[in-house]
Design a protein around this motif. Sequence first.
Motif, PDB file in Angstrom:
ATOM      1  N   ARG A 181     -35.752  26.203 -53.249  1.00 11.66           N
ATOM      2  CA  ARG A 181     -35.796  25.837 -51.826  1.00 11.66           C
ATOM      3  C   ARG A 181     -35.336  24.417 -51.561  1.00 11.66           C
ATOM      4  NH1 ARG A 181     -40.431  28.172 -48.082  1.00 11.66           N
ATOM      5  NH2 ARG A 181     -39.958  26.214 -47.069  1.00 11.66           N
ATOM      6  N   ASP A 182     -35.817  23.490 -52.382  1.00 14.26           N
ATOM      7  CA  ASP A 182     -35.480  22.087 -52.147  1.00 14.26           C
ATOM      8  C   ASP A 182     -34.011  21.809 -52.428  1.00 14.26           C
ATOM      9  OD1 ASP A 182     -37.894  21.428 -51.188  1.00 14.26           O
ATOM     10  OD2 ASP A 182     -38.601  20.334 -52.959  1.00 14.26           O
ATOM     11  N   ILE A 237     -35.997  23.949 -37.413  1.00  9.96           N
ATOM     12  CA  ILE A 237     -34.829  23.101 -37.145  1.00  9.96           C
ATOM     13  C   ILE A 237     -34.724  22.005 -38.205  1.00  9.96           C
ATOM     14  CG2 ILE A 237     -33.823  21.459 -35.522  1.00  9.96           C
ATOM     15  CD1 ILE A 237     -35.258  23.089 -33.271  1.00  9.96           C
ATOM     16  N   LEU A 284     -30.049  29.424 -46.335  1.00  7.91           N
ATOM     17  CA  LEU A 284     -31.397  29.608 -45.807  1.00  7.91           C
ATOM     18  C   LEU A 284     -32.065  30.762 -46.538  1.00  7.91           C
ATOM     19  CD1 LEU A 284     -30.562  29.305 -41.998  1.00  7.91           C
ATOM     20  CD2 LEU A 284     -31.947  27.700 -43.310  1.00  7.91           C
ATOM     21  N   ASP A 285     -31.264  31.605 -47.156  1.00  8.00           N
ATOM     22  CA  ASP A 285     -31.799  32.785 -47.823  1.00  8.00           C
ATOM     23  C   ASP A 285     -31.037  32.966 -49.140  1.00  8.00           C
ATOM     24  OD1 ASP A 285     -33.310  34.982 -48.238  1.00  8.00           O
ATOM     25  OD2 ASP A 285     -32.563  36.134 -46.516  1.00  8.00           O
ATOM     26  N   VAL A 338     -31.602  21.421 -40.952  1.00  5.57           N
ATOM     27  CA  VAL A 338     -30.742  20.240 -41.108  1.00  5.57           C
ATOM     28  C   VAL A 338     -31.025  19.517 -42.418  1.00  5.57           C
ATOM     29  CG1 VAL A 338     -30.490  19.911 -38.625  1.00  5.57           C
ATOM     30  CG2 VAL A 338     -32.223  18.611 -39.870  1.00  5.57           C
ATOM     31  N   ARG A 347     -27.899  22.051 -47.566  1.00  3.01           N
ATOM     32  CA  ARG A 347     -27.778  22.094 -46.102  1.00  3.01           C
ATOM     33  C   ARG A 347     -27.617  20.694 -45.544  1.00  3.01           C
ATOM     34  NH1 ARG A 347     -32.123  25.816 -46.684  1.00  3.01           N
ATOM     35  NH2 ARG A 347     -33.656  24.328 -45.940  1.00  3.01           N
ATOM     36  N   ARG A 348     -28.421  19.783 -46.100  1.00  2.00           N
ATOM     37  CA  ARG A 348     -28.427  18.412 -45.588  1.00  2.00           C
ATOM     38  C   ARG A 348     -27.042  17.767 -45.727  1.00  2.00           C
ATOM     39  NH1 ARG A 348     -32.521  14.440 -48.510  1.00  2.00           N
ATOM     40  NH2 ARG A 348     -33.998  15.957 -47.714  1.00  2.00           N
ATOM     41  N   PHE A 352     -26.691  27.072 -33.262  1.00  2.00           N
ATOM     42  CA  PHE A 352     -27.431  28.317 -32.997  1.00  2.00           C
ATOM     43  C   PHE A 352     -27.173  28.810 -31.575  1.00  2.00           C
ATOM     44  CE2 PHE A 352     -29.838  25.697 -35.954  1.00  2.00           C
ATOM     45  CZ  PHE A 352     -30.044  26.566 -37.011  1.00  2.00           C
ATOM     46  N   ASN A 383     -31.494  25.257 -30.235  1.00  3.11           N
ATOM     47  CA  ASN A 383     -32.467  24.711 -31.179  1.00  3.11           C
ATOM     48  C   ASN A 383     -32.459  23.184 -31.263  1.00  3.11           C
ATOM     49  OD1 ASN A 383     -33.885  26.914 -31.994  1.00  3.11           O
ATOM     50  ND2 ASN A 383     -32.533  27.397 -33.699  1.00  3.11           N
ATOM     51  N   PRO A 410     -30.408  14.865 -38.742  1.00  3.07           N
ATOM     52  CA  PRO A 410     -29.970  15.107 -40.128  1.00  3.07           C
ATOM     53  C   PRO A 410     -29.753  13.806 -40.898  1.00  3.07           C
ATOM     54  CG  PRO A 410     -28.526  16.216 -38.550  1.00  3.07           C
ATOM     55  CD  PRO A 410     -29.449  15.366 -37.754  1.00  3.07           C
ATOM     56  N   PHE A 455     -25.282  23.432 -38.711  1.00  2.00           N
ATOM     57  CA  PHE A 455     -25.657  24.682 -38.034  1.00  2.00           C
ATOM     58  C   PHE A 455     -25.542  24.564 -36.522  1.00  2.00           C
ATOM     59  CE2 PHE A 455     -27.729  25.053 -42.081  1.00  2.00           C
ATOM     60  CZ  PHE A 455     -27.652  26.390 -42.378  1.00  2.00           C
ATOM     61  N   ASN A 478     -27.176  33.836 -43.118  1.00  2.00           N
ATOM     62  CA  ASN A 478     -28.350  33.184 -43.703  1.00  2.00           C
ATOM     63  C   ASN A 478     -28.098  32.794 -45.159  1.00  2.00           C
ATOM     64  OD1 ASN A 478     -29.852  33.292 -41.379  1.00  2.00           O
ATOM     65  ND2 ASN A 478     -30.840  35.248 -41.904  1.00  2.00           N
ATOM     66  N   ALA A 487     -32.176  23.010 -49.558  1.00  2.00           N
ATOM     67  CA  ALA A 487     -32.341  22.071 -48.436  1.00  2.00           C
ATOM     68  C   ALA A 487     -31.349  20.915 -48.581  1.00  2.00           C
ATOM     69  CB  ALA A 487     -33.770  21.555 -48.387  1.00  2.00           C
ATOM     70  N   LEU A 488     -31.178  20.455 -49.815  1.00  3.97           N
ATOM     71  CA  LEU A 488     -30.246  19.340 -50.038  1.00  3.97           C
ATOM     72  C   LEU A 488     -28.806  19.771 -49.766  1.00  3.97           C
ATOM     73  CD1 LEU A 488     -31.786  17.694 -53.233  1.00  3.97           C
ATOM     74  CD2 LEU A 488     -31.927  16.913 -50.872  1.00  3.97           C
TER      75      LEU A 488
END
Lengths: 237, 403
Positions: free
Chosen positions: A81-82, B313, A61-62, B317, A88-89, A96, A100, A114, A94, A56, A85-86
């Motif tokens: 957080r944002d 999800i 994510l964490d 992403v 990850r993007r 799972f 998912n 994505p 990922f 994570n 997110a960027l």
Amino acid sequence: MTAAATPMLELRHLSKIYGVDEAKVYALNDVNLSVQKGEFIAVMGPSGSGKSSAMNILGCLDTPTSGQYLLFGTDVTGLDRDQRALLRRHFLGFIFQGFNLLARTTALENVELPLIYQGIPAEERRERSMDALIKVGLQGRADHRPSELSGGQQQRVAIARAIVTKPGLILADEPTGNLDSARGREIMELLVQLNREEGLSVLMVTHEPDMADYANRIVTFVDGKIQSDKVRDRHAA
Amino acid sequence: MLLEALRLALSTVFRNKLRSFLTVLGIVIGVASVIAMVTVGQGSTAQVQSDVASLGSNLLMIRPGAPGRGPGGGSNDATPLTLADMQALLRYVPDIVAATPSSSRSQTVVFGEMNHTVQVTGTDDAYFGIRGWTLDFGRIFSDGEMRIGTPVCVLGTTTSVALIGEGNPVGTTIRVGKISCEVIGLLAKREASTFGQDDNDIIVMPLKAFQRRISGNKNVQSISVTFRDGAKAEDVTTQIQSLMRERRKLTGDQSDDFNVFDMKQISSVLTGITGVLTGLLSAVAAISLLVGGIGIMNIMLVSVTERTREIGIRMAVGATESQVLMQFLVEAIVLSLIGGILGILLGLGLGALGSYALNIGFLPDYRIVVASFIFSAVVGVVFGYFPARRAARLDPIEALRHQ
């Protein structure tokens, strides 16, 4: 960029603590890990060993309680957080255990997801998603919905979604956990192939030694610490 | 990105057609009732205004009877008006440019096999100008006919059609009550009606003929006056009142035993009543919009819970908080706008139906349509924000684990 000089990702004295005072639980306790580009790592360990917590945090994510997480040489520990997110993007993909995928949405649309958030125009999105589906051997299934696909096929769609952004690192959480061993091996072979041919780095959590055999490095967590970290020759590669 | 959110919202909304429809039903009913109310309200207001306009401008009407009892109230026990009153008004109130007496009574009129009950009015030649009548055929009374009370009459189109049929009735002789009466003119058809009565169902004859042959007295039931442009209705009314008090020998502490009506004022009262009713009903409709909005919020909250995994999800992403927020907000707005559009269509339909049933003009107001549209969007934003924020604040790890 000199890969050896700057690891793709690096964990320094990383800890994750849940609860406070007496109830303190160390999910991760002073973990140090360094991953080079192009590695295929299997993360093993019993449940509660901290491997999921580590995934994570690696997946942005964490956030860790203490220590540092460097991604491509940059400290990402304090990002909000944002910003995560960027990351990850653009840099992470990922896969799972439960696939998912978005239900009632075609395979192609799932793979496009994505790219939508990357703001890629529709035309290019479609092309790149079709390419990704071809790479995972699902040409001709683009218009199928997850419910019309087998488990193995669904996981291939998920892999296509993970690689369509050409991320630096794929994080796979028990990718074969919901599949029979034959389908599981097919998925592993696909991941190995992508690792070799596309230069994708893969970090995979698994508790099945058979699947871990496909990796060229096995990291084992016990009680929130790395118990062993072995670089090895790839099985049947 | 907004376009993607819109596309996604539309596909989600149309995927659950029944649920979406039930969700927006509150908005549909709210908007439809507002639009139908306002449309019918505006139609009836316009109707009242055109009725009053048809009475002529700068018009005051004097009737016997104490004020405050409405038109005609108490006129029986009060001293009647006479032609002399009218002449005095013309002479001593300089702002008055024209005056006409009138007395009316309902009479059965007969022509051949046909008979018809109609309001017969005795008056003079000024009546036509003051009440804004023009003639299609024939002529109005001559001075001689008014002086000696010749039984001649001018018909309204409804009366003429009912008795004689289509076409020119001039030259025929009809029976009005007990007298024979020669038709000398036909009034042009008037579209408006005075507060629901058909203005075109009317017979007009010289006052003297009416008094002598029909009413049997010298009374005048009302005097209509027009005053010059630029004079104020209130000022002219005051002048009329002081003159009439003098003529009727009322002392300082006696109250008026006659009434001066300003037709414009009556219309504004009626318009006011319609406005208040429209306002009240619209308030009820606004409450149903509020309830509709809460319905949308409720379903959006359910939707966020149902789609927790999907949100996870999307976050995994790379969707940012604001992108997730936007997705759900746009969905709520799309829902409420669909409700708004359906409501506008339904409301216009009901408004048209209501206008038709009440026999008034169908007057849709584009402003209220635009306002309803905007208001629906606002309902979507207001009631969609909370569920959308809840979606955006989800922890991606928890969301992905959600079954």
